[in-house]
Design a protein around this motif. Structure first.
Motif, PDB file in Angstrom:
ATOM      1  N   GLY A   1     -12.181 -15.360  -8.942  1.00 24.64           N
ATOM      2  CA  GLY A   1     -12.250 -16.644  -9.305  1.00 24.64           C
ATOM      3  C   GLY A   1     -13.062 -16.350 -10.713  1.00 24.64           C
ATOM      4  O   GLY A   1     -14.093 -17.321 -11.268  1.00 24.64           O
ATOM      5  N   ASP A   2     -14.313 -15.201 -11.450  1.00 24.12           N
ATOM      6  CA  ASP A   2     -15.094 -14.913 -12.226  1.00 24.12           C
ATOM      7  C   ASP A   2     -14.905 -15.521 -12.967  1.00 24.12           C
ATOM      8  O   ASP A   2     -15.944 -16.481 -13.221  1.00 24.12           O
ATOM      9  N   ALA A   3     -13.723 -15.862 -13.877  1.00 20.93           N
ATOM     10  CA  ALA A   3     -13.820 -17.205 -15.099  1.00 20.93           C
ATOM     11  C   ALA A   3     -13.849 -17.987 -14.477  1.00 20.93           C
ATOM     12  O   ALA A   3     -14.858 -19.526 -15.528  1.00 20.93           O
ATOM     13  N   GLY A   4     -13.381 -18.860 -13.876  1.00 16.99           N
ATOM     14  CA  GLY A   4     -14.118 -20.348 -12.969  1.00 16.99           C
ATOM     15  C   GLY A   4     -15.042 -20.488 -12.973  1.00 16.99           C
ATOM     16  O   GLY A   4     -15.737 -21.610 -12.830  1.00 16.99           O
ATOM     17  N   PHE A   5     -16.362 -18.866 -12.290  1.00 17.43           N
ATOM     18  CA  PHE A   5     -17.446 -19.942 -11.949  1.00 17.43           C
ATOM     19  C   PHE A   5     -18.545 -18.917 -12.834  1.00 17.43           C
ATOM     20  O   PHE A   5     -19.635 -19.681 -12.603  1.00 17.43           O
TER      21      PHE A   5
ATOM     22  N   GLN B   1     -14.680 -18.600   1.391  1.00 17.44           N
ATOM     23  CA  GLN B   1     -15.856 -17.777   1.912  1.00 17.44           C
ATOM     24  C   GLN B   1     -16.489 -18.166   0.495  1.00 17.44           C
ATOM     25  O   GLN B   1     -18.444 -17.534   0.893  1.00 17.44           O
ATOM     26  N   LEU B   2     -16.971 -18.472  -0.380  1.00 20.81           N
ATOM     27  CA  LEU B   2     -17.591 -18.785  -1.101  1.00 20.81           C
ATOM     28  C   LEU B   2     -17.556 -20.450  -1.567  1.00 20.81           C
ATOM     29  O   LEU B   2     -16.920 -20.836  -2.562  1.00 20.81           O
ATOM     30  N   VAL B   3     -18.533 -21.081  -1.359  1.00 17.61           N
ATOM     31  CA  VAL B   3     -19.182 -22.502  -1.873  1.00 17.61           C
ATOM     32  C   VAL B   3     -20.504 -22.524  -2.835  1.00 17.61           C
ATOM     33  O   VAL B   3     -20.798 -22.061  -2.742  1.00 17.61           O
ATOM     34  N   VAL B   4     -19.504 -23.517  -4.429  1.00 14.95           N
ATOM     35  CA  VAL B   4     -21.096 -22.846  -5.772  1.00 14.95           C
ATOM     36  C   VAL B   4     -21.456 -24.339  -5.094  1.00 14.95           C
ATOM     37  O   VAL B   4     -20.596 -24.843  -5.187  1.00 14.95           O
TER      38      VAL B   4
ATOM     39  N   SER C   1     -23.530 -27.713  -7.513  1.00 14.46           N
ATOM     40  CA  SER C   1     -25.084 -28.174  -8.139  1.00 14.46           C
ATOM     41  C   SER C   1     -25.467 -28.145  -7.386  1.00 14.46           C
ATOM     42  O   SER C   1     -26.166 -28.360  -6.038  1.00 14.46           O
ATOM     43  N   PRO C   2     -26.881 -27.876  -8.085  1.00  9.54           N
ATOM     44  CA  PRO C   2     -28.973 -27.887  -7.117  1.00  9.54           C
ATOM     45  C   PRO C   2     -28.562 -29.383  -5.969  1.00  9.54           C
ATOM     46  O   PRO C   2     -29.893 -29.015  -5.322  1.00  9.54           O
ATOM     47  N   ASP C   3     -28.824 -30.383  -6.401  1.00  7.37           N
ATOM     48  CA  ASP C   3     -28.468 -31.511  -5.606  1.00  7.37           C
ATOM     49  C   ASP C   3     -27.553 -31.346  -4.793  1.00  7.37           C
ATOM     50  O   ASP C   3     -27.619 -32.383  -4.177  1.00  7.37           O
ATOM     51  N   HIS C   4     -26.386 -30.907  -4.515  1.00  9.33           N
ATOM     52  CA  HIS C   4     -25.397 -30.472  -3.949  1.00  9.33           C
ATOM     53  C   HIS C   4     -24.215 -31.176  -4.077  1.00  9.33           C
ATOM     54  O   HIS C   4     -23.380 -31.356  -3.287  1.00  9.33           O
ATOM     55  N   ARG C   5     -24.432 -32.284  -5.154  1.00 12.74           N
ATOM     56  CA  ARG C   5     -23.353 -33.889  -5.057  1.00 12.74           C
ATOM     57  C   ARG C   5     -21.772 -32.822  -5.462  1.00 12.74           C
ATOM     58  O   ARG C   5     -21.337 -33.199  -5.317  1.00 12.74           O
ATOM     59  N   ILE C   6     -22.151 -31.591  -6.086  1.00 18.30           N
ATOM     60  CA  ILE C   6     -21.307 -31.706  -6.960  1.00 18.30           C
ATOM     61  C   ILE C   6     -20.943 -30.146  -6.020  1.00 18.30           C
ATOM     62  O   ILE C   6     -21.490 -29.199  -5.904  1.00 18.30           O
ATOM     63  N   ARG C   7     -19.457 -29.748  -5.567  1.00 18.39           N
ATOM     64  CA  ARG C   7     -19.462 -28.434  -4.351  1.00 18.39           C
ATOM     65  C   ARG C   7     -17.585 -28.113  -5.241  1.00 18.39           C
ATOM     66  O   ARG C   7     -16.969 -28.711  -5.783  1.00 18.39           O
ATOM     67  N   ILE C   8     -17.809 -26.512  -5.679  1.00 14.36           N
ATOM     68  CA  ILE C   8     -16.918 -25.751  -5.598  1.00 14.36           C
ATOM     69  C   ILE C   8     -16.822 -24.164  -4.935  1.00 14.36           C
ATOM     70  O   ILE C   8     -17.299 -23.936  -4.679  1.00 14.36           O
ATOM     71  N   GLY C   9     -15.491 -25.037  -4.409  1.00 17.00           N
ATOM     72  CA  GLY C   9     -15.274 -24.098  -2.683  1.00 17.00           C
ATOM     73  C   GLY C   9     -13.993 -22.630  -3.450  1.00 17.00           C
ATOM     74  O   GLY C   9     -12.996 -23.279  -4.300  1.00 17.00           O
ATOM     75  N   TRP C  10     -13.657 -21.876  -3.005  1.00 15.60           N
ATOM     76  CA  TRP C  10     -13.146 -20.797  -3.229  1.00 15.60           C
ATOM     77  C   TRP C  10     -12.499 -20.763  -1.641  1.00 15.60           C
ATOM     78  O   TRP C  10     -13.328 -19.946  -0.755  1.00 15.60           O
ATOM     79  N   ALA C  11     -11.282 -20.324  -1.317  1.00 14.46           N
ATOM     80  CA  ALA C  11     -10.408 -19.508  -0.563  1.00 14.46           C
ATOM     81  C   ALA C  11      -9.915 -18.736  -0.648  1.00 14.46           C
ATOM     82  O   ALA C  11      -8.863 -18.823  -1.186  1.00 14.46           O
ATOM     83  N   GLY C  12     -10.601 -18.079  -1.313  1.00 12.93           N
ATOM     84  CA  GLY C  12      -9.718 -16.473  -1.196  1.00 12.93           C
ATOM     85  C   GLY C  12      -8.660 -15.944  -0.804  1.00 12.93           C
ATOM     86  O   GLY C  12      -7.663 -14.673  -1.379  1.00 12.93           O
ATOM     87  N   ASP C  13      -8.368 -16.133   0.040  1.00 10.89           N
ATOM     88  CA  ASP C  13      -6.708 -15.529   0.627  1.00 10.89           C
ATOM     89  C   ASP C  13      -5.852 -17.413   1.132  1.00 10.89           C
ATOM     90  O   ASP C  13      -5.373 -16.810   2.350  1.00 10.89           O
TER      91      ASP C  13
ATOM     92  N   PRO D   1      -7.133 -18.528 -13.590  1.00 12.62           N
ATOM     93  CA  PRO D   1      -9.247 -19.403 -13.351  1.00 12.62           C
ATOM     94  C   PRO D   1      -9.914 -19.715 -15.073  1.00 12.62           C
ATOM     95  O   PRO D   1     -10.807 -20.206 -15.372  1.00 12.62           O
ATOM     96  N   GLU D   2      -9.197 -19.546 -16.434  1.00 18.10           N
ATOM     97  CA  GLU D   2      -9.901 -19.799 -16.869  1.00 18.10           C
ATOM     98  C   GLU D   2      -8.894 -21.190 -17.308  1.00 18.10           C
ATOM     99  O   GLU D   2     -10.556 -21.814 -18.097  1.00 18.10           O
ATOM    100  N   LEU D   3      -8.767 -21.536 -17.046  1.00 12.04           N
ATOM    101  CA  LEU D   3      -8.058 -23.390 -16.622  1.00 12.04           C
ATOM    102  C   LEU D   3      -9.271 -24.100 -15.923  1.00 12.04           C
ATOM    103  O   LEU D   3      -9.258 -24.820 -15.926  1.00 12.04           O
ATOM    104  N   VAL D   4      -9.294 -23.115 -14.744  1.00 18.63           N
ATOM    105  CA  VAL D   4     -10.645 -23.934 -13.414  1.00 18.63           C
ATOM    106  C   VAL D   4     -11.750 -23.633 -14.697  1.00 18.63           C
ATOM    107  O   VAL D   4     -12.525 -24.513 -14.337  1.00 18.63           O
ATOM    108  N   ALA D   5     -12.245 -22.820 -15.417  1.00 16.25           N
ATOM    109  CA  ALA D   5     -13.177 -22.970 -16.219  1.00 16.25           C
ATOM    110  C   ALA D   5     -13.827 -23.945 -17.157  1.00 16.25           C
ATOM    111  O   ALA D   5     -14.720 -24.691 -17.399  1.00 16.25           O
ATOM    112  N   ALA D   6     -12.356 -24.758 -17.318  1.00 17.03           N
ATOM    113  CA  ALA D   6     -12.970 -25.722 -18.481  1.00 17.03           C
ATOM    114  C   ALA D   6     -13.195 -27.016 -17.376  1.00 17.03           C
ATOM    115  O   ALA D   6     -14.329 -27.450 -18.633  1.00 17.03           O
ATOM    116  N   LEU D   7     -13.203 -27.177 -16.363  1.00 20.19           N
ATOM    117  CA  LEU D   7     -13.379 -28.150 -15.420  1.00 20.19           C
ATOM    118  C   LEU D   7     -15.079 -27.698 -15.365  1.00 20.19           C
ATOM    119  O   LEU D   7     -15.816 -29.018 -15.437  1.00 20.19           O
TER     120      LEU D   7
END
Length: 213
Positions: free
Chosen positions: A30-34, A51-54, A56-68, A97-103
């Motif tokens: 998911g490199d492009a999306g992250f 496996q990974l959750v990115v 925002s610094p205030d934790h209001r936006i959450r981006i979760g990645w489930a690799g499997d 993931p390039e489409l996810v990157a737009a979001l």
């Protein structure tokens, strides 16, 4: 070089370049999306679906990645760090993931401007969410009362909005590719997703720049 064909590919230095990009599929990472949020806190989890959750610094936006998992990305926003999500976007394993990157680009910009636009109420007009697709020549299809459907030229991508049908899932779904568990890309937004975020994602579907696979 972009082509008017539904999918064009040419081998160059060992890579395959695909256009339209919404048919490129996922490379398995998911490199492009992250990339737009690479400066945000990263949380690597040993348990749970992601496996990974990115965040925002205030934790209001959450981006979760489930690799499997089939639902590869879960992206959401909440009024504060401990609230449930106000809206959610689910992205499946076949989605480039390039489409996810737009979001994620739009979310990073919204958070940085400090105006909480990522929590804005969606427009009452469906066209505000899909303006880039209409401008790119996507045509209105379908005739079900309470729904809106648009299809890309060539029929290889589309969008479906359920506005009032109680027997169908609510929200907006962007899709690309033939039906099937391993072939169709899907991005599904819950009903309270801000219109400009859907529009930003939809605009990526109109980008004719090829992507490498």
């Amino acid at each position: 070089m972009p082509s008017s064909a539904p999918q064009a590919a040419a081998t160059v230095d060992g890579d395959v370049y695909v256009t339209p990009r919404y048919l490129a599929g996922s490379p398995g990472y998911g490199d492009a999306g992250f990339a737009p949020v690479k400066h945000w806190p990263h949380h690597h989890l040993d348990e749970g679906p992601h496996q990974l959750v990115v965040t925002s610094p205030d934790h209001r936006i959450r981006i979760g990645w489930a690799g499997d998992d089939y639902d590869l990305w879960t992206i959401s926003a909440a009024p504060d760090a401990v609230s449930g999500p106000q809206w959610t976007a689910i992205v499946n394993q076949n989605t480039p993931p390039e489409l996810v990157a737009a979001l994620t680009t739009a979310l990073a910009r919204d958070w940085a401007d400090g105006q909480d636009r990522f929590l804005a109420a969606p427009s009452a007009y469906w066209a505000d969410s899909l303006a880039p697709l209409v401008a790119a020549g996507w045509q209105r299809t379908g005739a079900e009362v309470g729904t809106v459907e648009l299809t890309a030229p060539g029929g290889n991508a589309g969008v479906y909005i359920n506005r009032s049908r109680r027997d169908l899932p609510d929200g907006t779904e962007l899709w690309a590719g033939p039906p099937g568990w391993g072939t169709r890309a899907e991005i599904t937004f819950s009903p309270r997703t801000p219109s400009h975020l859907i529009a930003a994602t939809a605009e990526a579907f109109t980008d004719t720049t090829p992507v490498a696979r």
